[in-house]
Design a protein around this motif. Structure first.
Motif, short mmCIF file in Angstrom:
data_model
loop_
_atom_site.label_atom_id
_atom_site.label_comp_id
_atom_site.label_asym_id
_atom_site.label_seq_id
_atom_site.Cartn_x
_atom_site.Cartn_y
_atom_site.Cartn_z
N ALA A 11 2.00 -6.72 -13.66
CA ALA A 11 2.48 -7.85 -12.87
C ALA A 11 1.43 -8.23 -11.84
CB ALA A 11 3.80 -7.49 -12.17
N GLU A 12 1.65 -9.36 -11.18
CA GLU A 12 0.76 -9.82 -10.11
C GLU A 12 1.58 -10.04 -8.84
OE1 GLU A 12 -1.46 -13.20 -11.45
OE2 GLU A 12 -2.66 -12.00 -12.87
N ALA A 13 2.33 -9.03 -8.46
CA ALA A 13 3.13 -9.14 -7.23
C ALA A 13 2.21 -9.29 -6.04
CB ALA A 13 4.01 -7.91 -7.06
N GLU A 14 2.53 -10.24 -5.18
CA GLU A 14 1.72 -10.43 -3.97
C GLU A 14 1.84 -9.22 -3.06
OE1 GLU A 14 0.97 -13.91 -0.60
OE2 GLU A 14 2.58 -14.12 -2.06
N TYR A 247 7.77 6.26 -9.91
CA TYR A 247 7.39 4.85 -9.98
C TYR A 247 6.68 4.44 -8.70
CZ TYR A 247 10.07 4.35 -14.25
OH TYR A 247 10.52 4.48 -15.54
N ILE A 248 5.64 3.62 -8.84
CA ILE A 248 4.77 3.27 -7.72
C ILE A 248 4.52 1.77 -7.73
CG2 ILE A 248 2.54 3.68 -6.63
CD1 ILE A 248 2.41 6.30 -8.33
N THR A 249 4.79 1.11 -6.60
CA THR A 249 4.52 -0.32 -6.47
C THR A 249 3.18 -0.54 -5.78
OG1 THR A 249 5.88 -0.31 -4.46
CG2 THR A 249 6.91 -1.12 -6.49
N THR A 250 2.58 -1.71 -6.06
CA THR A 250 1.28 -2.06 -5.50
C THR A 250 1.25 -3.53 -5.12
OG1 THR A 250 0.27 -2.62 -7.65
CG2 THR A 250 0.19 -0.29 -6.96
N ALA A 251 0.17 -3.95 -4.47
CA ALA A 251 0.06 -5.32 -3.96
C ALA A 251 -1.33 -5.88 -4.22
CB ALA A 251 0.37 -5.35 -2.47
N ARG A 252 -1.44 -7.19 -4.04
CA ARG A 252 -2.74 -7.86 -4.18
C ARG A 252 -3.02 -8.81 -3.02
NH1 ARG A 252 -3.30 -9.21 -9.29
NH2 ARG A 252 -4.63 -11.04 -9.09
N VAL A 253 -2.11 -8.89 -2.05
CA VAL A 253 -2.25 -9.82 -0.93
C VAL A 253 -3.54 -9.51 -0.16
CG1 VAL A 253 -0.84 -8.35 0.60
CG2 VAL A 253 -1.12 -10.79 1.11
N THR A 256 -9.86 -10.32 -2.04
CA THR A 256 -10.68 -11.47 -2.45
C THR A 256 -10.92 -11.48 -3.95
OG1 THR A 256 -12.66 -10.19 -1.90
CG2 THR A 256 -11.79 -11.66 -0.21
N GLU A 257 -11.06 -10.31 -4.55
CA GLU A 257 -11.25 -10.21 -6.00
C GLU A 257 -10.33 -9.14 -6.56
OE1 GLU A 257 -15.33 -9.63 -6.94
OE2 GLU A 257 -16.00 -11.47 -5.97
N PRO A 258 -9.02 -9.41 -6.60
CA PRO A 258 -8.09 -8.39 -7.08
C PRO A 258 -8.32 -8.06 -8.55
CG PRO A 258 -6.99 -10.51 -6.88
CD PRO A 258 -8.35 -10.67 -6.27
N SER A 259 -8.15 -6.79 -8.89
CA SER A 259 -8.25 -6.40 -10.28
C SER A 259 -7.04 -6.90 -11.05
CB SER A 259 -8.34 -4.87 -10.39
OG SER A 259 -7.07 -4.29 -10.12
N ALA A 260 -7.12 -6.83 -12.36
CA ALA A 260 -6.02 -7.32 -13.20
C ALA A 260 -4.75 -6.52 -13.00
CB ALA A 260 -6.43 -7.27 -14.67
N LEU A 261 -4.84 -5.29 -12.50
CA LEU A 261 -3.66 -4.45 -12.33
C LEU A 261 -3.09 -4.48 -10.92
CD1 LEU A 261 -4.67 -1.29 -14.42
CD2 LEU A 261 -3.11 -3.14 -15.06
N ALA A 262 -3.76 -5.11 -10.00
CA ALA A 262 -3.25 -5.19 -8.62
C ALA A 262 -1.92 -5.94 -8.61
CB ALA A 262 -4.25 -5.88 -7.72
N GLY A 263 -0.90 -5.34 -8.01
CA GLY A 263 0.43 -5.93 -7.99
C GLY A 263 1.32 -5.43 -9.11
N SER A 264 0.82 -4.52 -9.93
CA SER A 264 1.61 -3.97 -11.04
C SER A 264 2.49 -2.82 -10.58
CB SER A 264 0.68 -3.49 -12.16
OG SER A 264 -0.01 -4.55 -12.76
N LEU A 265 3.44 -2.46 -11.44
CA LEU A 265 4.30 -1.29 -11.25
C LEU A 265 3.74 -0.16 -12.12
CD1 LEU A 265 7.04 -0.04 -10.19
CD2 LEU A 265 8.03 -0.84 -12.34
N PHE A 266 3.44 0.97 -11.50
CA PHE A 266 2.91 2.12 -12.20
C PHE A 266 3.98 3.21 -12.31
CE2 PHE A 266 -0.68 -0.13 -10.48
CZ PHE A 266 -1.69 0.01 -11.42
N VAL A 267 3.75 4.16 -13.21
CA VAL A 267 4.66 5.30 -13.35
C VAL A 267 3.85 6.55 -13.69
CG1 VAL A 267 5.13 4.86 -15.81
CG2 VAL A 267 6.77 6.17 -14.44
N VAL A 268 4.26 7.66 -13.11
CA VAL A 268 3.71 8.97 -13.44
C VAL A 268 4.82 9.75 -14.14
CG1 VAL A 268 2.66 11.09 -12.57
CG2 VAL A 268 2.19 8.90 -11.44
N PRO A 269 4.81 9.83 -15.46
CA PRO A 269 5.89 10.53 -16.16
C PRO A 269 5.88 12.03 -15.82
CG PRO A 269 4.62 9.12 -17.66
CD PRO A 269 3.85 9.21 -16.39
N GLY A 270 7.07 12.57 -15.61
CA GLY A 270 7.21 13.99 -15.36
C GLY A 270 6.51 14.48 -14.11
N ALA A 271 6.45 13.64 -13.09
CA ALA A 271 5.73 14.01 -11.87
C ALA A 271 6.44 15.12 -11.08
CB ALA A 271 5.55 12.79 -10.97
#
Length: 282
Positions: A11-14, A247-253, A256-271
């Protein structure tokens, strides 16, 4: 120790924030604060939904009677199961918005606020009961962020991000006392943001401008790090049927040059193993 991650939702969540597992529906709830969006994600099916809110949203939590409670710019709102909206507590303050929130073991909602300019002392942490009564617990906050409780409910962990500290309080009957420091985050590692507590009593802390989530033991020792490919890591929570996936949320706000994954939802299975959180009693 470094733990590997996967991309759960590209995703590209701000300003992605506030992951919360809704056990009743088997979905993860999360938000985009500045995008005014409420997201849901079902890891079993991959199904996703997005609902736009009328104003900036700081947090979302399930309610005991069904539906959701929203920490909004101008107060606390309720979404009923049929989709209808109503205010539980309406208190607009110019220049201020909602931020992170958490449900305490007794079902009360602890809600944070902050000024848009992040001015020191401009934010609060409040305790909201199911009938809409509000008690300001901390009134000298800059950026009210992560809040969570120990497995026995006797300790409360809290982050006011500019302090670069994770603080701990004694908690009893909705009151907190004895504020002290659990851990300090060095300047090179960014700012502490959202947090969650696992079944072992360890505190997982997201690092804004730090590209990571850290786990601290109950005595403040850093014992695990999850490194991520984006700098603005905002919040984390356990989810899944057995509460073992982080589950881990991130931002892109502001990037200046956000990566394609900035603003995505990540997960660490079995953390690890998370705690089951009660729904808001309202």
């Amino acid at each position: 120790m470094t733990t590997s991650y996967e991309v759960a939702v590209r995703a590209e969540a701000e300003l992605g924030e506030g992951p919360t597992w809704d056990a009743a529906t088997g979905r993860l709830l999360w938000i985009d604060i500045l995008g005014s969006r409420l997201h849901t994600y079902d890891p079993a099916t991959g199904r996703r939904s997005v609902r736009r809110t009328e104003q900036h949203i700081g947090a979302v939590k399930p309610r005991a009677g069904g539906g959701l409670v929203l920490n909004l710019r101008d107060g606390i709102g309720l979404l009923d199961p049929d989709g209808g909206f109503r205010w539980l507590h309406h208190e607009p303050v110019p220049g201020r918005r909602a931020n992170d929130a958490a449900v305490a073991p007794d079902g009360t909602l602890w809600t944070g606020t902050m000024r848009y300019d992040e001015a020191p002392g401009g934010g609060t942490l409040s305790r909201v009961t199911g009938d809409g009564s509000v008690d300001v617990v901390l009134d000298d906050v800059a950026v009210s962020n992560g809040t969570g409780w120990s497995p026995d409910g006797r300790l409360m962990y809290y982050v006011d991000s500019p302090t670069r500290r994770v603080d701990v309080f004694d908690h009893e009957d909705g009151r907190i006392t004895g504020r002290r420091t659990l851990a300090e985050v060095e300047e090179s590692a960014g700012f502490p943001d959202g947090l969650t507590v696992d079944a072992e009593g360890c505190v997982w802390v997201s690092l804004w401008q730090g590209s990571a989530v850290r786990r601290y033991t109950p005595d403040g020792v850093l014992d695990r790090v999850v490194e991520l490919p984006v700098p603005l890591v905002t919040a984390c929570a356990f989810g899944g049927a057995d509460l073992s996936d982080l589950y881990i949320t991130t931002a892109r706000v502001g990037l200046t040059e956000p990566s394609a994954l900035a603003g995505s939802l990540f997960v660490v299975p079995g953390a690890g193993r998370g705690l089951a959180h009660p729904p808001f009693a309202g």
